[in-house]
Design an enzyme around this catalytic site. Structure first.
Site: not given
Ligand code: PLP
Length: 425
Positions: A265, A142, A237
């Site tokens: 985060k 994701y 990511d």
């Molecule tokens: C949470 C998450 C995102 C998206 O971040 P948001 O702040 O919710 O837009 C992208 N990549 C990873 C791996 C994530 O866990």
């Protein structure tokens, strides 16, 4: 008292599904969501005055526990000077210095407001830098909800090249090549079939939006090598894993240098922040230096930077990651013992302060094997834990998060509650 039930009834009139992010709606575990009026340390206090031990940790950011006094004080101090200036501010420079120190592959960095913005911008930058259109992502990873990346994301189960969401043009989805994780041949075949067309590969180096999956030995090195060979950009990511598993993220643990890294985060300390950075020659392709446009009215916001800087500095404390690893081992060992005693098929992968419970004996190494978990059984486990005072992520495919504030009584109590719940399943 305004109860969760009252609030949810009102919310459903005005907010689609009553929530501002879909997984909060509890659709996959049944029941309706509770509202939280305050949070401190390892616990949430609901609108109904229930106290819950929280393993969602605001979906990752709260590594120092909720409402950490040091972070709160940093925000309060920044607040005295104003909430947004629309000009550069000193916090942005300190943040860039910290990020490049913590994550050495990041030579230059741009702040934005969410993980989704970070990955969306990193993809555009990779495409602009290479003058190529195609992106490889892996099923089950994701990367937020931008058009190019909302394809076989998380637990979505749609076929190759089809978007997970209505509203994503099929033509956009065709620029995204979705491959199974941990499958080298699939990556080799994609490069062979699309010569000179692949801008880059984006991945969660430890996929943690389908539970928690580890790369096979050598797999990340393989991705590093094949992207370098084809002049494609390797994007890690680390929105979730960055600062959670090590100061320098999975790339530090696995000793891989990606070209670009996306963050989010934890770097916001609980406020909305994202960032992306990496090789200076690539980052200099961004406006105003270069031709790739990316911007943000509130990017580098002083309150968000102050919170993030405080959160990052707390990670400099000696032994933080060892303590978190100890908590992760305690809880995953307790879970495995209880599940074994109960005779339930299970895997409880854990790394540092992340773990998840799969109810399956199929070895989980990609999306299809993760989907062999018994989601109905997870739903029962989730609801019983919640009734007993432990809040887990409301989905069979999400990782659980631990904070330093769980140390001591919270982790012990949570282990008791969860193991008793398993016994009574
Ligand atoms: C949470 C998450 C995102 C998206 O971040 P948001 O702040 O919710 O837009 C992208 N990549 C990873 C791996 C994530 O866990």
């Amino acid at each position: 008292m305004t109860t969760s039930e009252d609030l949810f009834a009102r919310a459903q009139q005005l907010i689609p599904g009553g929530v501002n992010s879909p997984v909060r709606a509890f659709r996959s575990v049944g029941g309706s969501p509770f509202f939280v009026k305050s949070a401190r340390g390892a616990t949430l206090t609901t609108a109904d005055d229930r106290e819950l031990i929280d393993f969602v940790c605001t979906w990752g950011p709260a590594i120092h526990g909720h409402n950490n006094p040091v972070i709160r004080e940093a925000i309060r101090k920044a607040l005295d000077d104003g909430t947004s200036f629309g000009t550069p501010n000193p916090y942005e420079v300190e943040m860039a210095e910290l990020l490049t120190e913590f994550v050495p592959s990041i030579k230059k960095v741009r702040m934005c407001n969410s993980g989704t913005e970070a990955t969306m911008s990193a993809i555009r930058l990779a495409r602009g830098f290479t003058s190529r259109d195609k992106i490889i992502k892996f099923a089950g990873c994701y990367h937020g909800h931008s058009d190019s990346l909302l394809i076989k994301a998380g637990s979505g189960a749609l076929t190759h090249g089809h978007p997970d969401s209505a509203g994503v043009p099929a033509a956009f989805a065709q620029e995204t090549i979705v491959l199974p994780f941990n499958d080298r041949a699939a990556v080799e075949d994609a490069f062979a079939a699309n010569p000179g067309a692949i801008a880059g590969i984006i991945l969660e180096p430890y996929p943690a939006n389908v539970g928690l999956i580890r790369p096979d030995e050598g797999y990340l090195n393989f991705l590093r090598e094949i992207t370098a060979r084809h002049g494609s950009i390797l994007i890690f990511d680390e929105v979730m894993t960055g600062f959670r598993l090590a100061r320098g993220g999975v790339q530090e643990i696995e000793k891989i240098t990606p070209d670009l890294t996306t963050l989010g985060k934890i770097i916001g300390g609980g406020l909305p922040v994202g960032a992306f950075g990496g090789r200076a020659d690539i980052m200099d392709y961004l406006a105003p230096e270069g031709p790739v446009y990316q911007a943000g009215t509130l990017s580098g916001n002083p309150l968000a930077m102050a919170a993030g800087i405080a959160a990052l500095k707390l990670l400099n404390e000696a032994g933080v990651y060892d303590r978190l690893e100890g908590l992760g081992q305690q809880i995953s060992a307790a879970m495995r013992a209880a599940l074994t005693a109960k005779g339930l098929a299970h895997q409880v992968p854990q790394t540092g302060s992340m773990w998840c419970t799969y109810f399956t004996d199929t070895l989980v190494r990609d999306l299809p094997s993760a989907q062999t978990t018994d989601a109905d059984l997870f739903g029962r486990f989730f609801r019983d834990c919640l009734a007993a005072g432990v809040y887990l992520p409301p989905s069979a495919y999400e990782a659980c998060f631990i904070s330093t504030a769980h140390e001591g009584s919270a982790i012990d109590r949570a282990c008791d509650i969860m193991t008793t719940t398993i016994k009574n399943l």
